[in-house]
Scaffold this active site. Structure first.
Site, PDB file in Angstrom:
ATOM      1  CB  CYS A  85      12.830  -8.351 -20.622  1.00  0.00           C
ATOM      2  SG  CYS A  85      11.418  -9.117 -21.426  1.00  0.00           S
ATOM      3  CE1 TYR A 319     -13.849 -23.454 -16.155  1.00  0.00           C
ATOM      4  CE2 TYR A 319     -13.339 -25.711 -15.549  1.00  0.00           C
ATOM      5  CZ  TYR A 319     -13.848 -24.477 -15.224  1.00  0.00           C
ATOM      6  OH  TYR A 319     -14.361 -24.257 -13.966  1.00  0.00           O
ATOM      7  CD  GLU A 340     -13.964 -21.672 -23.154  1.00  0.00           C
ATOM      8  OE1 GLU A 340     -14.060 -20.572 -22.591  1.00  0.00           O
ATOM      9  OE2 GLU A 340     -13.166 -22.558 -22.802  1.00  0.00           O
ATOM     10  CG  ASP A 388      -6.804 -27.081 -19.870  1.00  0.00           C
ATOM     11  OD1 ASP A 388      -6.137 -26.584 -18.938  1.00  0.00           O
ATOM     12  OD2 ASP A 388      -6.483 -26.982 -21.070  1.00  0.00           O
ATOM     13  CB  CYS A 415      -1.918 -23.166 -16.332  1.00  0.00           C
ATOM     14  SG  CYS A 415      -3.382 -22.185 -15.943  1.00  0.00           S
TER      15      CYS A 415
END
Length: 458
Positions: A85, A319, A340, A388, A415
């Site tokens: 997968c 963001y 944003e 972020d 992230c």
């Protein structure tokens, strides 16, 4: 005289190696005379026989053939299609081992990229149950032997693996998608064929509100016409009363992009609702909404803790997306400004602020590095800045804006540990000092890790 180095291994050669580390995408790293070889499913400390399958100038790829010794953190993957997968990369590693690997990855890049080896990096905040956590399933539809298949693409291909269930997916979404597949098959719906650009159904998406139990179903089709639409909707609605919204998105283009431009509500509402902590969110088919709300609350609670608000501060959230962090901050701040670049996200942010009766959050559309200096000229002075950014990190102009504006505190949610370390280094050179970094496991069994750091002006 040529200085060209010859790689110390050859294609199809079998060699014994010891894995030293993991790459950022979860492959084992072994070295022969300093030359790195990347091998899927290898774990640090293991001795193994590998076969060299591809040789490049500076590195090679190998295939794991036989383990001579096993890591104490090795386990059998629980998913039967794990090796095909590609959605998960770390199921062969115990959960404890995954958390340790993610912590090591962040510590390494903080030192190597940011030169910040002295900054405290706290152990990863993991999940009690690191399964069935995803609230959104987005599956391609295909045809095989006359029937529909729904699942995920085989790693590196567009060959669909039929899956009855996914172990990291909310069971409610799995159950719905399997039944939708059966109902569509019964009513003669054809699957989209990428090569011939024929057929109707491209993808099915389900979104699940973990707190509310509400579900949205999205049909992504090649054509506006969905045969037997009325009968299909009636059958789904009768069988799944928790489905509060059925939506059709039309994408006629020959493209890998999933969504098209036209979205129509077929049944129920345009939105479903869910909560992160005490904040209620309206979620549309196209809304960005965190896929693991349980860990999102952990991340946002830590962000709020690091912002250290007492009710007198002005905060800017760069963001800001649909305003999820902004609204968490607005619970404690005097005023929050969110910016944003995606107009639809700002519409969602305003809607979510109204939904929660929050009047101290204001939102603007545009590039953070353009809008924030404009606000500054209008007299908006941020005590605290929260960023972020996407995986590519902060725009250089935004970092310069922060350094020029000199908010007393910066909270950076990331992230991507590599771009976090890069950007922290820039902020440190501009007069800030990183105080600590907390890691949060938002995506168990994958290589992704979220970080939140805070810096103070010195």
């Amino acid at each position: 005289m040529s200085t060209k180095m010859t790689p110390p291994v050859e294609k199809n050669e079998f060699i014994d190696v010891v894995f030293e580390d993991l790459t950022h995408d979860g492959a084992g790293v072994a070295k022969v005379k300093g030359y790195p070889i990347f091998v899927k499913n290898g774990l640090p400390g293991e001795e193994a026989q590998i076969k060299i399958v591809k040789v490049k100038k500076n590195f090679a790829f190998g295939r794991l053939m036989k383990l001579h010794t096993e890591s104490p953190y090795r386990k059998d993957a629980e998913c039967p299609v794990y090796n095909q997968c590609g959605g998960c990369q770390l199921q062969h590693l115990t959960y404890e081992g995954q958390l340790q690997a993610k912590e090591k990855q962040v510590r390494d890049v903080m030192q190597r990229i940011g030169g910040l080896g002295d900054v405290p990096v706290h152990p990863v905040l993991g999940m009690k149950n690191p399964w069935v956590y995803r609230n959104k399933a987005q599956v391609p539809i295909g045809e095989r032997e006359g029937g529909l298949v729904a699942g995920f693409y085989r790693q590196g291909t567009h060959d669909i693996i039929n899956m009855e269930s996914c172990l990291i997916q909310a069971e409610e979404n799995d159950t719905l998608i399997q039944e939708v597949k059966r109902i569509c098959e019964k009513h003669g719906i054809s699957a989209y064929n990428e090569e011939r650009n024929k057929g109707t159904l491209r993808h099915v998406m389900a979104r699940y509100g973990q707190v509310t139990g509400e579900i949205m179903l999205v049909f992504i089709t090649r054509t506006a016409e969905l045969p037997n639409k009325k009968a299909i909707i009636e059958e789904i609605a009768a069988k799944f009363p928790e489905v509060k919204s059925i939506v059709q998105n039309v994408n006629p283009k020959r493209t890998n992009v999933i969504f098209g431009d036209k979205t129509t509500v077929l049944y129920g509402s345009e939105y479903i609702y869910d909560f992160i902590g005490d904040i209620k969110f309206a979620i549309s088919a196209r809304s960005f909404y965190q896929v693991n709300p349980e860990q999102t609350k952990v991340l946002y609670d830590k962000t709020l803790e690091y912002a250290k608000l007492d009710g007198n501060e002005t905060v800017i959230d760069a963001y800001c997306g649909i305003g999820s962090i902004s609204l968490f901050l607005a619970q404690k701040a005097k005023k929050v400004y969110g910016v944003e670049i995606v107009p639809e996200a700002i519409e969602d942010a305003k809607r979510n602020a109204a939904l929660n009766n929050m009047t101290n959050a204001e939102f603007g559309v545009g590039e953070a590095e353009v809008v924030i200096p404009k606000w500054y000229k209008e007299g908006v002075i941020a005590d605290t800045m929260v960023v972020d950014p996407p995986r590519k990190g902060c725009d250089e102009a935004l970092l310069n804006t922060i350094i020029d504006m000199k908010p007393k505190r910066v909270v950076y949610v990331s992230c991507n540990p590599a771009t976090l370390a890069r950007d922290l280094k820039v902020l440190e050179e501009g007069g800030y000092k990183t105080q600590e970094v907390q890691l949060v496991d938002m995506f168990p069994h994958t290589t992704h890790v979220e970080c939140v750091a805070w810096l103070k002006l010195v």
